[in-house]
Motif scaffolding. Structure first.
Motif, PDB file in Angstrom:
ATOM      1  N   ARG A 166       0.831  -1.195   0.000  1.00 30.11           N
ATOM      2  CA  ARG A 166       0.000   0.000   0.000  1.00 30.11           C
ATOM      3  C   ARG A 166       0.871   1.253   0.000  1.00 30.11           C
ATOM      4  NH1 ARG A 166      -3.655  -3.291   2.846  1.00 30.11           N
ATOM      5  NH2 ARG A 166      -5.830  -2.988   2.192  1.00 30.11           N
ATOM      6  N   VAL A 167       0.401   2.281  -0.702  1.00 27.15           N
ATOM      7  CA  VAL A 167       1.045   3.584  -0.666  1.00 27.15           C
ATOM      8  C   VAL A 167      -0.029   4.629  -0.398  1.00 27.15           C
ATOM      9  CG1 VAL A 167       2.909   2.924  -2.234  1.00 27.15           C
ATOM     10  CG2 VAL A 167       0.827   3.939  -3.165  1.00 27.15           C
ATOM     11  N   SER A 168       0.375   5.780   0.105  1.00 23.18           N
ATOM     12  CA  SER A 168      -0.561   6.859   0.372  1.00 23.18           C
ATOM     13  C   SER A 168      -1.092   7.423  -0.942  1.00 23.18           C
ATOM     14  CB  SER A 168       0.140   7.969   1.154  1.00 23.18           C
ATOM     15  OG  SER A 168      -0.627   9.163   1.142  1.00 23.18           O
ATOM     16  N   PRO A 169      -2.378   7.791  -0.993  1.00 14.72           N
ATOM     17  CA  PRO A 169      -2.884   8.458  -2.196  1.00 14.72           C
ATOM     18  C   PRO A 169      -2.093   9.710  -2.543  1.00 14.72           C
ATOM     19  CG  PRO A 169      -4.694   7.800  -0.776  1.00 14.72           C
ATOM     20  CD  PRO A 169      -3.437   7.563   0.001  1.00 14.72           C
ATOM     21  N   ALA A 170      -1.512  10.364  -1.535  1.00 16.65           N
ATOM     22  CA  ALA A 170      -0.726  11.575  -1.769  1.00 16.65           C
ATOM     23  C   ALA A 170       0.596  11.270  -2.459  1.00 16.65           C
ATOM     24  CB  ALA A 170      -0.459  12.292  -0.454  1.00 16.65           C
ATOM     25  N   GLY A 175       0.653   3.985 -12.898  1.00 17.98           N
ATOM     26  CA  GLY A 175       0.864   2.547 -12.791  1.00 17.98           C
ATOM     27  C   GLY A 175       0.382   1.951 -11.493  1.00 17.98           C
ATOM     28  N   ASP A 176       0.103   2.777 -10.475  1.00 17.82           N
ATOM     29  CA  ASP A 176      -0.461   2.253  -9.236  1.00 17.82           C
ATOM     30  C   ASP A 176      -1.910   1.826  -9.470  1.00 17.82           C
ATOM     31  OD1 ASP A 176       1.900   2.824  -7.952  1.00 17.82           O
ATOM     32  OD2 ASP A 176       1.149   4.600  -6.896  1.00 17.82           O
ATOM     33  N   VAL A 177      -2.335   0.805  -8.761  1.00 15.84           N
ATOM     34  CA  VAL A 177      -3.699   0.289  -8.867  1.00 15.84           C
ATOM     35  C   VAL A 177      -4.493   0.749  -7.651  1.00 15.84           C
ATOM     36  CG1 VAL A 177      -5.134  -1.790  -8.902  1.00 15.84           C
ATOM     37  CG2 VAL A 177      -3.007  -1.720 -10.210  1.00 15.84           C
ATOM     38  N   ILE A 178      -5.676   1.294  -7.888  1.00 13.38           N
ATOM     39  CA  ILE A 178      -6.568   1.681  -6.802  1.00 13.38           C
ATOM     40  C   ILE A 178      -7.742   0.714  -6.775  1.00 13.38           C
ATOM     41  CG2 ILE A 178      -8.078   3.466  -5.868  1.00 13.38           C
ATOM     42  CD1 ILE A 178      -6.314   5.560  -7.104  1.00 13.38           C
ATOM     43  N   LYS A 179      -7.957   0.144  -5.602  1.00 10.10           N
ATOM     44  CA  LYS A 179      -9.049  -0.819  -5.432  1.00 10.10           C
ATOM     45  C   LYS A 179     -10.105  -0.200  -4.526  1.00 10.10           C
ATOM     46  CE  LYS A 179      -9.946  -5.642  -4.201  1.00 10.10           C
ATOM     47  NZ  LYS A 179     -10.133  -6.101  -2.837  1.00 10.10           N
ATOM     48  N   LEU A 281     -12.449   3.300  -0.072  1.00 13.62           N
ATOM     49  CA  LEU A 281     -11.095   3.072  -0.570  1.00 13.62           C
ATOM     50  C   LEU A 281     -10.469   1.890   0.145  1.00 13.62           C
ATOM     51  CD1 LEU A 281      -8.616   4.023  -2.266  1.00 13.62           C
ATOM     52  CD2 LEU A 281      -7.980   5.425  -0.277  1.00 13.62           C
ATOM     53  N   ASP A 282     -10.187   0.809  -0.598  1.00 10.43           N
ATOM     54  CA  ASP A 282      -9.470  -0.330  -0.032  1.00 10.43           C
ATOM     55  C   ASP A 282      -7.969  -0.092  -0.038  1.00 10.43           C
ATOM     56  OD1 ASP A 282     -11.797  -1.622   0.446  1.00 10.43           O
ATOM     57  OD2 ASP A 282     -11.556  -3.168  -1.074  1.00 10.43           O
ATOM     58  N   GLY A 283      -7.491   0.717  -0.972  1.00  8.94           N
ATOM     59  CA  GLY A 283      -6.070   1.037  -0.976  1.00  8.94           C
ATOM     60  C   GLY A 283      -5.543   1.403  -2.340  1.00  8.94           C
ATOM     61  N   VAL A 284      -4.370   2.030  -2.311  1.00  9.64           N
ATOM     62  CA  VAL A 284      -3.586   2.315  -3.509  1.00  9.64           C
ATOM     63  C   VAL A 284      -2.400   1.364  -3.456  1.00  9.64           C
ATOM     64  CG1 VAL A 284      -2.325   4.064  -4.810  1.00  9.64           C
ATOM     65  CG2 VAL A 284      -4.272   4.736  -3.379  1.00  9.64           C
ATOM     66  N   PHE A 285      -2.194   0.573  -4.510  1.00 10.06           N
ATOM     67  CA  PHE A 285      -1.222  -0.515  -4.467  1.00 10.06           C
ATOM     68  C   PHE A 285      -0.161  -0.363  -5.551  1.00 10.06           C
ATOM     69  CE2 PHE A 285      -5.239  -2.086  -2.770  1.00 10.06           C
ATOM     70  CZ  PHE A 285      -4.831  -2.570  -1.527  1.00 10.06           C
ATOM     71  N   ARG A 286       1.067  -0.713  -5.155  1.00  9.08           N
ATOM     72  CA  ARG A 286       2.216  -0.634  -6.062  1.00  9.08           C
ATOM     73  C   ARG A 286       3.061  -1.895  -5.890  1.00  9.08           C
ATOM     74  NH1 ARG A 286       5.595   4.534  -5.010  1.00  9.08           N
ATOM     75  NH2 ARG A 286       3.604   5.407  -5.736  1.00  9.08           N
ATOM     76  N   PRO A 287       3.639  -2.406  -6.969  1.00 10.74           N
ATOM     77  CA  PRO A 287       4.505  -3.578  -6.814  1.00 10.74           C
ATOM     78  C   PRO A 287       5.659  -3.293  -5.839  1.00 10.74           C
ATOM     79  CG  PRO A 287       3.996  -3.221  -9.124  1.00 10.74           C
ATOM     80  CD  PRO A 287       3.469  -2.023  -8.385  1.00 10.74           C
ATOM     81  N   ARG A 288       5.951  -4.263  -5.010  1.00 13.69           N
ATOM     82  CA  ARG A 288       6.986  -4.096  -3.998  1.00 13.69           C
ATOM     83  C   ARG A 288       8.361  -3.847  -4.622  1.00 13.69           C
ATOM     84  NH1 ARG A 288       5.334  -5.327   1.111  1.00 13.69           N
ATOM     85  NH2 ARG A 288       3.349  -6.469   1.287  1.00 13.69           N
ATOM     86  N   ARG A 289       8.561  -4.332  -5.825  1.00 14.57           N
ATOM     87  CA  ARG A 289       9.866  -4.171  -6.481  1.00 14.57           C
ATOM     88  C   ARG A 289      10.070  -2.771  -7.033  1.00 14.57           C
ATOM     89  NH1 ARG A 289      10.841  -8.309 -10.441  1.00 14.57           N
ATOM     90  NH2 ARG A 289       9.449  -9.653  -9.276  1.00 14.57           N
ATOM     91  N   GLU A 290       9.020  -1.939  -7.011  1.00 16.20           N
ATOM     92  CA  GLU A 290       9.135  -0.589  -7.544  1.00 16.20           C
ATOM     93  C   GLU A 290       9.272   0.430  -6.433  1.00 16.20           C
ATOM     94  OE1 GLU A 290       5.927   0.134 -10.252  1.00 16.20           O
ATOM     95  OE2 GLU A 290       6.360  -1.650 -11.461  1.00 16.20           O
ATOM     96  N   PRO A 291      10.015   1.527  -6.661  1.00 15.70           N
ATOM     97  CA  PRO A 291      10.250   2.510  -5.604  1.00 15.70           C
ATOM     98  C   PRO A 291       8.979   3.262  -5.197  1.00 15.70           C
ATOM     99  CG  PRO A 291      11.055   3.323  -7.717  1.00 15.70           C
ATOM    100  CD  PRO A 291      10.677   1.900  -7.934  1.00 15.70           C
TER     101      PRO A 291
END
Length: 291
Positions: A166-170, A175-179, A281-291
């Protein structure tokens, strides 16, 4: 493997969205038509099997064999741009297209898509767009790198999992996925971020968003642009593949939808729930391998 930059991700997502619009050869001209919304139960109730039978009847045995695999994926709402384009173009070239002779070309194509169950749902669009933005094209194999599986069984339903965080919406980036979940109609939604910027007080969108959200003076507001396939509400000319723009108040964590009016001014509509688009909002998600 080097992670793509935000600019690379944004450019790839833009190209992917364009590919979901054909183009189609219609009545001697090239016409770009965004793919319609397609989800069984999404106010387009016909089953994939019923749509497949209608397509087979319209095309005839030989032409249907050439698009059978594409038709199976597309009528489930999980097709790639190439599959949507091939199936739609085949039907445009069939006698079935004569039923839409009185409609302008773009409208005719959208009505054809709707009637034959051609289009994509939100998770199907985001699944393929996510992989394409990472340079995976439309191949299924690279999805294992992110634990997603096949589009019809996409792991986007169960994020974050071991491959996402998870990352902050801010801090969202292309490329981030919002669920989202618990929409007013009881459904969820998935989108992919195509841009995110902090608004300045001089930006006309700032005043519109701040007024709608009841933001405090000097509040930090962000504008988040997302792409998906949007519900059509039973209207073949509405919804489908496109972008939406949301505003986010970092302090209150409230959201609104931003729209530009014909006058050039902006209007903001606050979400009725804790997340954007009248959802939770369930979350904003980014692959762990990406900064």
């Amino acid at each position: 493997m080097v992670a793509p930059s935000a600019a690379e991700l944004a450019a790839r997502l833009g190209r992917y969205r364009e590919r979901m619009s054909g183009p189609y050869q219609v009545r001697g001209a090239s016409v770009a038509v965004p793919a319609a919304f397609r989800m069984v139960g999404g106010m387009n109730q016909a089953s994939s099997q019923k749509c497949m039978a209608a397509i087979a009847k319209a095309l005839g045995p030989e032409a249907f064999r050439a698009v059978r695999v594409a038709a199976a994926q597309v009528t489930m709402g999980k097709g790639t741009p190439e599959q949507v384009r091939a199936l739609t173009q085949a039907l445009i070239g069939s006698p079935a297209f004569a039923a839409y002779a009185k409609l302008p070309s773009a409208q005719a194509v959208r009505h054809l898509m709707w009637d034959f169950g051609i289009g994509v749902d939100c998770s199907g669009y985001v699944h393929h767009a996510f992989l394409y933005s990472r340079g995976a094209g439309d191949a299924a194999a690279p999805s294992a790198r992110y634990g997603l599986g096949a589009a019809e069984l996409s792991g986007l339903q169960s994020l974050p999992g071991p491959h996402f965080r998870r990352v902050s919406p801010a801090l969202a980036r292309p490329g981030d996925v919002i669920k989202l979940s618990q929409g007013d109609d009881g459904t969820g939604h998935k989108v992919i971020v195509t841009a995110r910027d902090e608004l300045t007080a001089s930006d006309p969108r700032y005043a519109a968003a701040a007024a709608a959200l009841g933001s405090a003076p000097g509040a930090r507001l962000h504008v988040v642009t997302v792409a998906s396939s949007w519900g059509a509400g039973g209207d073949p000319e509405r919804g489908g593949v496109g972008e939406a723009t949301w505003a986010y108040d970092e302090g209150t964590e409230r959201w609104s939808t931003l729209r530009r009016l014909g006058s050039g001014n902006y209007m903001a509509h606050p979400s009725s729930k804790s997340g954007p688009y009248d959802h939770v909002l369930d979350g904003v998600f980014r692959p762990r391998r990406e900064p």
